[in-house]
Motif scaffolding. Structure first.
Motif, short mmCIF file in Angstrom:
data_model
loop_
_atom_site.label_atom_id
_atom_site.label_comp_id
_atom_site.label_asym_id
_atom_site.label_seq_id
_atom_site.Cartn_x
_atom_site.Cartn_y
_atom_site.Cartn_z
N THR B 117 24.37 -46.84 9.01
CA THR B 117 25.19 -45.73 9.48
C THR B 117 25.07 -45.58 10.99
OG1 THR B 117 24.80 -44.63 7.39
CG2 THR B 117 25.64 -43.28 9.17
N LEU B 118 23.82 -45.65 11.49
CA LEU B 118 23.61 -45.53 12.94
C LEU B 118 24.29 -46.66 13.68
CD1 LEU B 118 19.95 -44.30 13.39
CD2 LEU B 118 22.07 -43.01 13.37
N THR B 119 24.26 -47.87 13.10
CA THR B 119 24.96 -48.98 13.73
C THR B 119 26.46 -48.72 13.72
OG1 THR B 119 23.28 -50.29 12.63
CG2 THR B 119 24.96 -51.48 13.87
N GLY B 120 26.92 -48.16 12.60
CA GLY B 120 28.35 -47.88 12.46
C GLY B 120 28.87 -46.94 13.54
N VAL B 121 28.00 -46.02 14.01
CA VAL B 121 28.42 -45.09 15.06
C VAL B 121 28.86 -45.87 16.30
CG1 VAL B 121 27.61 -43.28 16.63
CG2 VAL B 121 26.90 -43.25 14.24
N LEU B 122 28.18 -47.00 16.54
CA LEU B 122 28.40 -47.71 17.80
C LEU B 122 29.49 -48.79 17.74
CD1 LEU B 122 24.67 -48.11 18.86
CD2 LEU B 122 26.31 -46.43 19.68
N VAL B 123 30.04 -49.03 16.53
CA VAL B 123 31.06 -50.09 16.43
C VAL B 123 32.39 -49.60 17.02
CG1 VAL B 123 32.39 -51.55 14.89
CG2 VAL B 123 29.99 -51.12 14.41
N PRO B 124 32.91 -50.29 18.02
CA PRO B 124 34.16 -49.84 18.64
C PRO B 124 35.36 -50.01 17.70
CG PRO B 124 33.06 -51.53 19.98
CD PRO B 124 32.37 -51.50 18.66
N THR B 125 36.29 -49.06 17.76
CA THR B 125 37.53 -49.15 16.97
C THR B 125 38.27 -50.43 17.27
OG1 THR B 125 37.73 -46.90 17.76
CG2 THR B 125 39.34 -47.62 16.14
N THR B 126 38.18 -50.86 18.53
CA THR B 126 38.88 -52.07 18.94
C THR B 126 38.52 -53.25 18.04
OG1 THR B 126 38.26 -51.23 21.11
CG2 THR B 126 39.51 -53.26 21.04
N PHE B 157 28.95 -40.82 12.28
CA PHE B 157 28.25 -39.80 13.05
C PHE B 157 28.16 -38.50 12.26
CE2 PHE B 157 27.68 -36.78 16.59
CZ PHE B 157 26.51 -37.33 17.08
N GLY B 158 29.18 -38.22 11.45
CA GLY B 158 29.14 -37.04 10.59
C GLY B 158 27.99 -37.12 9.59
N VAL B 159 27.73 -38.32 9.07
CA VAL B 159 26.61 -38.49 8.15
C VAL B 159 25.30 -38.21 8.87
CG1 VAL B 159 25.31 -40.18 6.78
CG2 VAL B 159 27.80 -40.10 6.67
N TYR B 160 25.21 -38.74 10.10
CA TYR B 160 24.01 -38.49 10.89
C TYR B 160 23.79 -36.99 11.07
CZ TYR B 160 20.90 -38.17 14.82
OH TYR B 160 19.85 -37.82 15.62
N LEU B 161 24.86 -36.29 11.47
CA LEU B 161 24.76 -34.84 11.66
C LEU B 161 24.38 -34.14 10.35
CD1 LEU B 161 27.81 -33.85 13.90
CD2 LEU B 161 25.42 -33.95 14.51
N ALA B 162 25.06 -34.52 9.27
CA ALA B 162 24.81 -33.87 7.98
C ALA B 162 23.35 -34.04 7.58
CB ALA B 162 25.73 -34.45 6.90
N ARG B 163 22.80 -35.20 7.93
CA ARG B 163 21.39 -35.42 7.61
C ARG B 163 20.50 -34.45 8.40
NH1 ARG B 163 17.15 -40.08 8.83
NH2 ARG B 163 15.59 -38.49 8.50
N VAL B 164 20.82 -34.29 9.67
CA VAL B 164 20.05 -33.34 10.49
C VAL B 164 20.16 -31.94 9.91
CG1 VAL B 164 19.85 -32.30 12.78
CG2 VAL B 164 20.38 -34.73 12.56
#
Lengths: 310, 284
Positions: B117-126, B157-164
């Motif tokens: 999930t954290l890696t997914g945050v950084l993957v560019p849409t491009t 990023f929403g998953v990351y937030l939800a976890r917090v």
């Protein structure tokens, strides 16, 4: 990635902060709850990324006399080579580098100064000011781009007369694009920084004042160091966002010829894939862009941990 | 705050307010321009001041906007509401469930999922756009509602937030009590944990709404049928025509105003909610 404000720092970084409740060994209800996201993550992120890597190693070529149509040919790193040696790609990288060089400092310093001012205690109607500066964040990027494009346009907008230079001319268009992004993001980061500043212990600030530290001194030596992790995360996100800039230059293209179709690396990918139809080259360029993003964010984060552990 | 008010006169108060006024003008003047310009006819753009009103032409502009191309602007607004509204409600629920599962349950592989999930945050849409287009063509869903809707549900990023939020707002004792009372894990999540995470989930929802409403690259790539466009893609398409057809200019401007208003209002109305959510997560 520690994205937390300082006071909550110990909460997590590893999911290992195991709650005492975990009695059952195999917890399949948790899996059921996580499953929808897991499916989405695999199908809309993981598989496309792997597919992009695969695509980047192939190219379409006509075989023999070309009667059988184009075929996919494995060409090792040929696509990467042709992207790396492509002048248009270099120009795109140069543009985003310059864009980042203008956008990142102006936006982050602006939002940090505003957050510190709001936090300083001399400001009345704090809510009102922060909302006013935040509003552009709620404007969709395309529409923010359109508004500024009209403001820049020599026939409709006032800016050319105001500044005496044409904001869409060859030499000015890059700062003009950076300005659109800065306008959109200053308020958002100001709120982030202001929120983080609330976590600075009042006693420390008070003690510094008692020792005779002025406001600038308190901000510089106490408040900014405390929220440094937050600032670095903002830097990482802004660096990544700058490298991928796409919408603003795309919108300005409709208003001026000075923005080329490959102005930024993202536009280069779009052009290669959907105008030129060269999937291999587009995939290679997008993988390269992702790698550059990853490396740069790793560098910034490394820099941040080294600085704060000192 | 009263403490700070009394103590810290560290910069001259007028200077501080001058800076704030400049920042507020910089932020708001482009929107003021949007409002005044939406009331003008095409001719008035060159003859009236940028921030002053011309002849009141707003209703004509709005009428032309909604009748242009058989009222396609309606479809664009409706599409945006469906993409962003539906996507944000469903997406934030999915994030909340997954964030809660990672924080509060111990299913096998949750560490790996969180790392991904954290890696997914950084993957560019491009990177995702082209393979997604090709995959969507394989599945024959290019140019359908789902081609845009499904990818935009994914919000690492929403998953990351939800976890917090789950970590911070759902005490283990409460879950233990629910378990002792015989509630199953799923029921506990929906009836006990989810309400406790509500401010955080609303924040995820709001930011996902904005994210989808703002998204441009994916619809641009995945849609060719104008009837399926979200409003920003539609306005973009009109804006590319105005060099040849200047009559599109008032339409783009008035359309922009109508597309911006609901978002600005949502932020003002939900002001306290999203601030609380940001403070609770203290995250970007």
């Amino acid at each position: 990635m520690s994205v937390l404000a300082p006071e909550r720092a110990p909460v997590l970084d590893e999911p290992s902060a195991a709650p005492a409740v975990r009695t059952r060994k195999k917890d399949f209800a948790g899996l059921v709850l996580a499953a929808p996201f897991l499916v989405l993550l695999v199908s809309t992120v993981l598989v496309p990324v792997l597919y992009a890597l695969y695509l980047s190693l192939f190219t379409e070529r006509l075989q023999g006399l070309g009667f059988s149509g184009p075929e996919n040919v494995f060409i090792w790193l040929g696509n990467y080579l042709s992207v790396i040696t492509d002048k248009a790609f270099h120009a795109g990288l140069g543009n985003v580098a310059l864009f980042a060089f203008i956008h990142i400092p102006s936006m982050l310093i602006g939002s940090l100064v505003l957050a510190l001012l709001l936090d300083s205690g001399v400001v009345r109607l704090r809510q009102m000011w922060s909302l006013a500066v935040f509003v552009p964040y709620a404007v969709p990027v395309v529409i923010g781009g359109l508004i500024w494009a009209y403001l820049y346009s020599p026939t409709i907008g006032p800016i050319k007369n105001l500044l005496g230079i044409d904001p869409l001319s060859d030499s000015a268009v890059l700062p003009s694009i950076a300005n659109i992004a800065t306008w959109q993001w200053v308020g958002y980061n100001m709120i982030i920084f202001y929120t983080a500043l609330q976590a600075v212990p009042k006693e420390i600030v008070e003690a510094a004042r008692a020792d005779g530290a002025g406001g600038f001194r308190t901000a510089w030596s106490i408040k900014i160091p405390v929220i440094r992790p937050t600032i670095f995360v903002a830097v990482v996100f802004t660096v990544i966002g700058s490298l991928q800039v796409f919408t603003e230059p795309m919108v300005l293209r409709g208003f001026t010829g000075t923005v080329t179709s490959t102005w930024s690396p993202s536009m280069y990918v779009y052009e290669a894939a959907f105008v030129a139809g060269d999937n291999g080259r587009a995939a290679a360029a997008s993988v390269l862009l992702a790698v550059i993003c990853a490396v740069l964010s790793a560098v910034v984060m490394r820099f941040s941990t080294r600085r704060s552990s000192r | 705050m009263s403490f700070a008010d009394s103590k810290s006169r560290w910069v001259s108060v007028p200077a501080v307010h001058v800076i704030l006024v400049v920042a507020a003008l910089y932020s708001l003047l482009p929107l003021v321009w949007l409002v005044t310009s939406a009331t003008k006819s095409l001719g008035d753009f060159s003859t009236t001041g940028a921030f002053s009103f011309g002849e009141w032409n707003l209703w004509t502009n709005v009428k032309t906007l909604f009748t242009q191309e058989n009222g396609i602007f309606w479809s664009w607004l409706l599409n945006s509401v469906l993409y962003a509204g539906g996507g944000a409600v469903l997406g934030s629920l999915i994030c909340a469930a997954c964030g809660y599962a990672i924080a509060k349950t111990s299913f096998p592989g949750r560490r790996l999922l969180f790392a991904l999930t954290l890696t997914g945050v950084l993957v560019p849409t491009t990177v995702l756009a082209l393979p997604m287009y090709l995959l969507a063509s394989e599945l024959r869903i290019v140019d359908t509602f789902w081609a845009v809707f499904i990818p935009l549900l994914t919000n690492p990023f929403g998953v990351y937030l939800a976890r917090v939020y789950a970590d911070a707002s759902v005490p283990d004792e409460v879950l233990e009590a629910a378990r002792v009372d015989g509630a199953g894990q799923l029921r506990t999540f929906f009836t006990v944990a989810l309400p406790m995470m509500r401010p955080g989930v609303v924040t995820v929802l709001l930011f996902q709404f904005i994210g989808i409403w703002n998204n441009f690259f994916l619809p641009l790539v995945l849609l060719t049928n104008p009837k399926l466009f979200p409003v920003s893609l539609g306005l973009f398409q009109w804006s590319t025509r105005q060099t040849q057809f200047p009559q599109y200019t008032p339409l783009v401007i008035t359309g922009s105003l109508l597309a911006v208003l609901p978002l600005v209002l949502a932020f003002l109305v939900l002001n306290r909610q999203w601030r609380k959510g940001l403070a609770a997560g203290s995250v970007k």
